[in-house]
Scaffold this motif. Structure first.
Motif, PDB file in Angstrom:
ATOM      1  N   GLY A 140      22.190  49.223  -1.198  1.00  0.00           N
ATOM      2  CA  GLY A 140      23.340  49.589  -2.024  1.00  0.00           C
ATOM      3  C   GLY A 140      22.904  50.333  -3.268  1.00  0.00           C
ATOM      4  O   GLY A 140      23.515  51.349  -3.654  1.00  0.00           O
ATOM      5  N   THR A 156      31.784  50.692   6.785  1.00  0.00           N
ATOM      6  CA  THR A 156      30.777  49.666   7.061  1.00  0.00           C
ATOM      7  C   THR A 156      30.845  49.295   8.538  1.00  0.00           C
ATOM      8  O   THR A 156      31.915  49.013   9.063  1.00  0.00           O
ATOM      9  CB  THR A 156      30.979  48.398   6.201  1.00  0.00           C
ATOM     10  OG1 THR A 156      32.210  47.754   6.556  1.00  0.00           O
ATOM     11  CG2 THR A 156      31.000  48.740   4.722  1.00  0.00           C
ATOM     12  N   HIS A 170      26.362  42.892   4.147  1.00  0.00           N
ATOM     13  CA  HIS A 170      27.547  43.666   3.763  1.00  0.00           C
ATOM     14  C   HIS A 170      27.848  43.480   2.277  1.00  0.00           C
ATOM     15  O   HIS A 170      28.003  44.456   1.527  1.00  0.00           O
ATOM     16  CB  HIS A 170      28.723  43.193   4.624  1.00  0.00           C
ATOM     17  CG  HIS A 170      30.056  43.745   4.247  1.00  0.00           C
ATOM     18  ND1 HIS A 170      30.719  44.691   4.997  1.00  0.00           N
ATOM     19  CD2 HIS A 170      30.886  43.455   3.216  1.00  0.00           C
ATOM     20  CE1 HIS A 170      31.887  44.976   4.444  1.00  0.00           C
ATOM     21  NE2 HIS A 170      32.007  44.226   3.357  1.00  0.00           N
ATOM     22  N   ASN A 171      27.922  42.233   1.844  1.00  0.00           N
ATOM     23  CA  ASN A 171      28.282  41.948   0.455  1.00  0.00           C
ATOM     24  C   ASN A 171      27.168  42.336  -0.513  1.00  0.00           C
ATOM     25  O   ASN A 171      27.437  42.771  -1.638  1.00  0.00           O
ATOM     26  CB  ASN A 171      28.643  40.474   0.302  1.00  0.00           C
ATOM     27  CG  ASN A 171      29.909  40.119   1.052  1.00  0.00           C
ATOM     28  OD1 ASN A 171      30.773  40.967   1.277  1.00  0.00           O
ATOM     29  ND2 ASN A 171      30.028  38.867   1.475  1.00  0.00           N
ATOM     30  N   LEU A 174      27.537  46.038  -1.151  1.00  0.00           N
ATOM     31  CA  LEU A 174      28.602  46.293  -2.127  1.00  0.00           C
ATOM     32  C   LEU A 174      28.119  45.997  -3.548  1.00  0.00           C
ATOM     33  O   LEU A 174      28.353  46.788  -4.470  1.00  0.00           O
ATOM     34  CB  LEU A 174      29.829  45.433  -1.809  1.00  0.00           C
ATOM     35  CG  LEU A 174      30.520  45.645  -0.460  1.00  0.00           C
ATOM     36  CD1 LEU A 174      31.668  44.651  -0.308  1.00  0.00           C
ATOM     37  CD2 LEU A 174      31.023  47.078  -0.314  1.00  0.00           C
ATOM     38  N   LYS A 175      27.442  44.872  -3.698  1.00  0.00           N
ATOM     39  CA  LYS A 175      26.932  44.464  -5.005  1.00  0.00           C
ATOM     40  C   LYS A 175      25.947  45.494  -5.545  1.00  0.00           C
ATOM     41  O   LYS A 175      26.019  45.895  -6.715  1.00  0.00           O
ATOM     42  CB  LYS A 175      26.251  43.102  -4.882  1.00  0.00           C
ATOM     43  CG  LYS A 175      25.692  42.548  -6.183  1.00  0.00           C
ATOM     44  CD  LYS A 175      26.793  42.061  -7.097  1.00  0.00           C
ATOM     45  CE  LYS A 175      26.222  41.357  -8.308  1.00  0.00           C
ATOM     46  NZ  LYS A 175      27.287  40.878  -9.228  1.00  0.00           N
ATOM     47  N   LEU A 179      30.031  47.652  -6.648  1.00  0.00           N
ATOM     48  CA  LEU A 179      31.421  47.355  -6.318  1.00  0.00           C
ATOM     49  C   LEU A 179      31.681  45.855  -6.377  1.00  0.00           C
ATOM     50  O   LEU A 179      30.749  45.046  -6.401  1.00  0.00           O
ATOM     51  CB  LEU A 179      31.743  47.882  -4.917  1.00  0.00           C
ATOM     52  CG  LEU A 179      31.587  49.393  -4.715  1.00  0.00           C
ATOM     53  CD1 LEU A 179      31.743  49.757  -3.241  1.00  0.00           C
ATOM     54  CD2 LEU A 179      32.605  50.161  -5.564  1.00  0.00           C
ATOM     55  N   ALA A 181      32.106  42.309  -5.160  1.00  0.00           N
ATOM     56  CA  ALA A 181      31.502  41.706  -3.969  1.00  0.00           C
ATOM     57  C   ALA A 181      31.423  40.195  -4.099  1.00  0.00           C
ATOM     58  O   ALA A 181      31.137  39.671  -5.175  1.00  0.00           O
ATOM     59  CB  ALA A 181      30.102  42.265  -3.747  1.00  0.00           C
ATOM     60  N   GLY A 191      34.607  43.956   1.774  1.00  0.00           N
ATOM     61  CA  GLY A 191      34.885  45.385   1.788  1.00  0.00           C
ATOM     62  C   GLY A 191      36.294  45.778   1.419  1.00  0.00           C
ATOM     63  O   GLY A 191      36.508  46.770   0.715  1.00  0.00           O
ATOM     64  N   ALA A 194      36.821  45.693  -2.215  1.00  0.00           N
ATOM     65  CA  ALA A 194      35.988  46.689  -2.880  1.00  0.00           C
ATOM     66  C   ALA A 194      36.469  48.123  -2.647  1.00  0.00           C
ATOM     67  O   ALA A 194      35.920  49.064  -3.205  1.00  0.00           O
ATOM     68  CB  ALA A 194      34.542  46.551  -2.384  1.00  0.00           C
ATOM     69  N   VAL A 196      36.639  49.693   0.447  1.00  0.00           N
ATOM     70  CA  VAL A 196      35.972  50.361   1.572  1.00  0.00           C
ATOM     71  C   VAL A 196      37.028  51.008   2.466  1.00  0.00           C
ATOM     72  O   VAL A 196      38.049  50.390   2.796  1.00  0.00           O
ATOM     73  CB  VAL A 196      35.119  49.344   2.365  1.00  0.00           C
ATOM     74  CG1 VAL A 196      34.616  49.938   3.675  1.00  0.00           C
ATOM     75  CG2 VAL A 196      33.936  48.881   1.514  1.00  0.00           C
ATOM     76  N   TYR A 227      27.317  52.209   5.683  1.00  0.00           N
ATOM     77  CA  TYR A 227      26.425  51.045   5.720  1.00  0.00           C
ATOM     78  C   TYR A 227      26.453  50.493   7.139  1.00  0.00           C
ATOM     79  O   TYR A 227      27.537  50.346   7.726  1.00  0.00           O
ATOM     80  CB  TYR A 227      26.887  49.963   4.741  1.00  0.00           C
ATOM     81  CG  TYR A 227      26.516  48.572   5.195  1.00  0.00           C
ATOM     82  CD1 TYR A 227      25.267  48.034   4.916  1.00  0.00           C
ATOM     83  CD2 TYR A 227      27.403  47.817   5.970  1.00  0.00           C
ATOM     84  CE1 TYR A 227      24.909  46.771   5.383  1.00  0.00           C
ATOM     85  CE2 TYR A 227      27.058  46.558   6.442  1.00  0.00           C
ATOM     86  CZ  TYR A 227      25.806  46.044   6.146  1.00  0.00           C
ATOM     87  OH  TYR A 227      25.455  44.797   6.619  1.00  0.00           O
TER      88      TYR A 227
END
Length: 334
Positions: A140, A156, A170-171, A174-175, A179, A181, A191, A194, A196, A227
């Motif tokens: 990320g 994603t 995934h999270n 984002l972090k 974003l 998360a 997502g 955030a 997505v 991602y």
């Protein structure tokens, strides 16, 4: 007859010692999610090598597909019947496998998770795995800089709902991108909150990854950042993007760091990937199994087996290694 007796006694003693040695040989089981995924093929190689080195007997099995909990339960039962005192498992279903794990532990079997935690993680005796949240954070952070100020339109390609590894990567992504998360303990994908643009389940499979990417492009043709849960899914995504003539306009980041994946980084298919070390996970698991057989000492808690960001091009402010280093390390011991 009297002259033959000493030889007979010696032969009998030799046989007895041989039987005792066979009976005392640690029996360790390895259950992976599938047999076809290169990640688990490499994990099996690592377990086999360590078992040979330490004089243990390795039993191996796998589910038919990722998510095949019933297949893993059957494999566990068969291994216990065959005398396994430690079972190493990459859980396909983090919750559904727990009753089988408890049953094994009640029979004195040490159960160690590799790569993927159970839910809750405390259901097993120990976990040898990548910090999957950190792996996501690294790609990320890289993607944030690689986008060079462009407004991100993100897709994603995830694993499947509810799986801890899928959620953590995934999270973490984002972090790392900055974003909103969930934290590393959540098994829910963040997502939607955030912003997505599209989320699809790939099951870590190239064909499903391609389909997921095709569907996402239909939903939003402007996607410029992807991602993926792993490199097979990334390869599928690239295939879909290339067919649409968009492969040069999209940044793809991923996790795994297998040799094929690192080659894709070198070829520009994947911009960067977080490399993990399944050989190390497996070797540590087998060593812990042998230790338990010899001393009765079980492992406890989580052991981080490491993660390294491998990038085709380095970016400012994000530590990474080059493709050559990635190929030298791909899925081996650090």
């Amino acid at each position: 007859m009297k002259k033959l007796a000493p030889a007979f006694v010696f032969s009998a003693l030799t046989l007895a010692v041989g039987v005792a040695a066979a009976q005392s040989q640690p029996v360790i089981g390895l259950i992976t999610k599938t047999e076809s995924n290169p990640f688990f093929v490499k994990m099996k190689e690592g377990a086999t090598a360590e078992a040979t080195k330490l004089g243990a007997k390795l039993l191996s099995a796998a589910g038919k597909t990722d998510g095949d909990n019933a297949g893993q339960v059957t494999a566990m039962e068969n291994m216990i019947a065959a005398g396994a005192k430690t079972i190493l498992i990459t859980p396909s279903d983090a919750k559904a496998i727990i009753p089988a794990i408890k049953k094994a532990q009640a029979q004195g079997v040490q159960v160690i998770a590799l790569d993927s935690p159970t839910d809750p993680a405390t259901a097993v005796d120990g976990l040898f795995a990548t910090d999957n949240y950190k792996a996501g954070v690294l790609i990320g952070q890289y993607a944030k800089v690689a986008m060079a100020g462009k407004k991100p339109v993100i897709a994603t390609l995830d694993l499947f709902p509810g799986h801890p590894v899928g959620a953590q990567r995934h999270n973490g992504f984002l972090k790392g991108f900055g974003l909103t998360a969930p934290d590393a303990k959540s098994n829910n994908l963040g997502g939607t909150a955030a912003g997505v643009a599209c989320m699809a389940d790939s099951f870590g499979d190239a064909a499903k990854g391609q389909t997921g990417m095709e569907n996402c492009l239909q939903k939003n043709p402007g996607i410029n950042l992807v991602y993926t849960i792993n490199e097979p899914a990334a390869a599928g995504a690239f295939k879909a993007l290339k067919a649409a003539g968009k492969e040069k306009d999209v940044v793809i980041v991923s996790v795994d760091g297998g040799c094929a994946g690192i080659k894709d980084v070198g070829a520009g298919v994947i911009a960067a990937t977080s490399q993990q070390y399944p050989l190390k996970m497996a070797a540590m698991g087998v060593a812990a199994g042998v230790e338990y057989a010899k001393t009765g000492k079980k492992v406890s808690g989580y052991t981080d087996t490491g993660v390294t960001l491998i990038a085709g091009k380095a970016v400012a402010g994000v530590e990474s290694k080059d493709v050559k280093t990635g190929m030298d390390l791909c899925w081996g011991n650090k």
